[in-house]
Design an enzyme around this catalytic site. Sequence first.
Site, short mmCIF file in Angstrom:
data_model
loop_
_atom_site.label_atom_id
_atom_site.label_comp_id
_atom_site.label_asym_id
_atom_site.label_seq_id
_atom_site.Cartn_x
_atom_site.Cartn_y
_atom_site.Cartn_z
N ASP A 190 -78.55 -53.94 -103.64
CA ASP A 190 -78.18 -53.19 -102.45
C ASP A 190 -76.80 -52.61 -102.75
O ASP A 190 -75.77 -53.25 -102.52
CB ASP A 190 -78.14 -54.12 -101.23
CG ASP A 190 -77.76 -53.39 -99.95
OD1 ASP A 190 -77.25 -52.26 -100.04
OD2 ASP A 190 -77.95 -53.97 -98.86
N GLU A 218 -70.12 -63.04 -97.60
CA GLU A 218 -71.12 -62.13 -97.08
C GLU A 218 -72.01 -62.96 -96.17
O GLU A 218 -73.10 -63.39 -96.57
CB GLU A 218 -71.91 -61.48 -98.23
CG GLU A 218 -72.72 -60.27 -97.81
CD GLU A 218 -74.16 -60.63 -97.49
OE1 GLU A 218 -74.39 -61.21 -96.40
OE2 GLU A 218 -75.02 -60.33 -98.30
N GLU A 235 -79.51 -66.39 -89.44
CA GLU A 235 -79.24 -67.43 -90.45
C GLU A 235 -78.03 -68.29 -90.07
O GLU A 235 -77.76 -69.29 -90.72
CB GLU A 235 -79.08 -66.86 -91.86
CG GLU A 235 -80.35 -66.18 -92.36
CD GLU A 235 -80.19 -65.59 -93.75
OE1 GLU A 235 -79.04 -65.41 -94.21
OE2 GLU A 235 -81.23 -65.31 -94.38
N HIS A 243 -80.32 -53.57 -97.41
CA HIS A 243 -81.40 -54.56 -97.36
C HIS A 243 -81.51 -55.22 -95.99
O HIS A 243 -82.47 -55.94 -95.72
CB HIS A 243 -81.19 -55.63 -98.46
CG HIS A 243 -80.15 -56.67 -98.14
ND1 HIS A 243 -78.80 -56.41 -98.19
CD2 HIS A 243 -80.27 -57.96 -97.75
CE1 HIS A 243 -78.13 -57.50 -97.87
NE2 HIS A 243 -78.99 -58.46 -97.58
#
Length: 528
Positions: free
Chosen positions: A159, A252, A261, A410
């Site tokens: 990405d 990230e 998440e 992505h």
Amino acid sequence: MEESLGQKWKQREFALASVSDLSSAPSSASPGIARFDSDGLQIHHQSHQIPFNVDPRTVQLFKVSPVQSVCVVEGSDVGKKTLYSRGVTIQFRNDEESAAFHCVVQQWKKEVNAQEGNVRNGTITTSKSKFDEKIESSSAKMYFHYYGQLLHQQNMLQDYVRTGTYHAAVLENRADFIGRVVVDVGAGSGILSLFAAQAGAKHVYAVEASEMAEYARKLIAGNPTLAQRITVIKGKVEDVELPEKADILISEPMGTLLVNERMLESYVIARDRFLVPTGKMFPGVGRIHMAPFTDEYLFIEIANKALFWQQQNYYGVDLTPLHGTAFQGYFSQPVVDAFDPRLLIAPSMFHVIDFTKIKEEELYEIDIPLRFIASVGTRVHGLACWFDVLFNGSTVQRWLTTAPGSPTTHWYQLRCVLSQPIYVMAGQEITGRLHLIAHNAQSYTIYLTLSAKMWGPGAEQGGILQTSSCKLDLKEPYYRMSQPQAYALAQDQQPQPLIQTQDLDEPEIVQQPLPNSCAQIDSLMRNV
């Protein structure tokens, strides 16, 4: 079957410049080795044949200088006073090896305590991290397995919007990194740690909980000019100990809709545990953008999935009793894909999450009031969402955006589709609420409500004409992954950027300009 602690820590050796007993004269010091093996930690020195054995449950380690430490082992209790049976002074060859040794000892102690429990006053207590308390073990296992595979790391590395923006944000802000201590939270392959080292970081601690930590060590070792300033630590940021505070956190931590998440929570915990008060976070701010959209094609596509359950004679079985449940089930999936920004029917608004200030608990529930003014009369099929993050460097401020119309990442974008669309007229007010509640499968339950307020005579008295709600599970999206459909532009219409850089000093709702191409959308809808 999980490997034993002895197997896990085997082969970890540290060369020592000198070792001496605390009870001996300094002249008795001699070189030695600190070795982790199946019996625990043993400290050998040349002048003694019998090693100094260390029990992780009772050892105390004190750093007296950057390269010198004192290691003492608890002997017995006399009343309330603790005695120590033996101690040694150990000196390392340099401060990097000293720091690495302290990290390994702290991690070793934590894992021994977690597996065996600490026996105190006749009771057994087990050590459970904050991460383990709030996250379901099966979800965590799948999560770390996923990110422990190189093919998924490759997907993120390829990405180029993501990776290129991080590289530029770090290298363009060398002044923030030169001579500074950096912690890479959830380091993955170690690419961000390598970027920080390229920018001149004094030392980088790459913390990674999955098996990817071993690949990161291999990748970093293959770049020797940078490797000497990077230490990979396998473990969760909630559990690991670091030998020093960080000047910069880099990570990230973004998932779909920014928060999926729940890694943002780990990023905030790392901030509270490791970052100095004046430290920087890369990125430091995130924004969730939202706008209502119309997409008749998408709505029909989702609704048609449930047609299977309308069969009254499927091998002699009537499936229709499950049609309603299946229909709602398909609409409970957020749609992840890239869409044409001209499907948006109102200027967008955004919700700010300041990573430098927000408390971890504030991420457990996120409540966003919604208000839009429709630009066109049409059917509203739901709410479109995307995010961006800011790298607030001292030299350059750089945004990473996942907006529709921008180069696709992505993450794509996310749309919450209503099973009952609402109708609006141009200029009509749309209100509602986006409510996110975290759950233990490392994601969120989404509650969305959109309402069209009264239009025309009597509107000043308020009132709601239509309301539609839906409940979605961010953990179980529909990965549509289609590229934006090509809608022909009107002759007098020019492409316009959807996102404009905005001042973070004004975090209130911001209305953004929107291209007017609704005539084409209405034409397409009439042909459905």
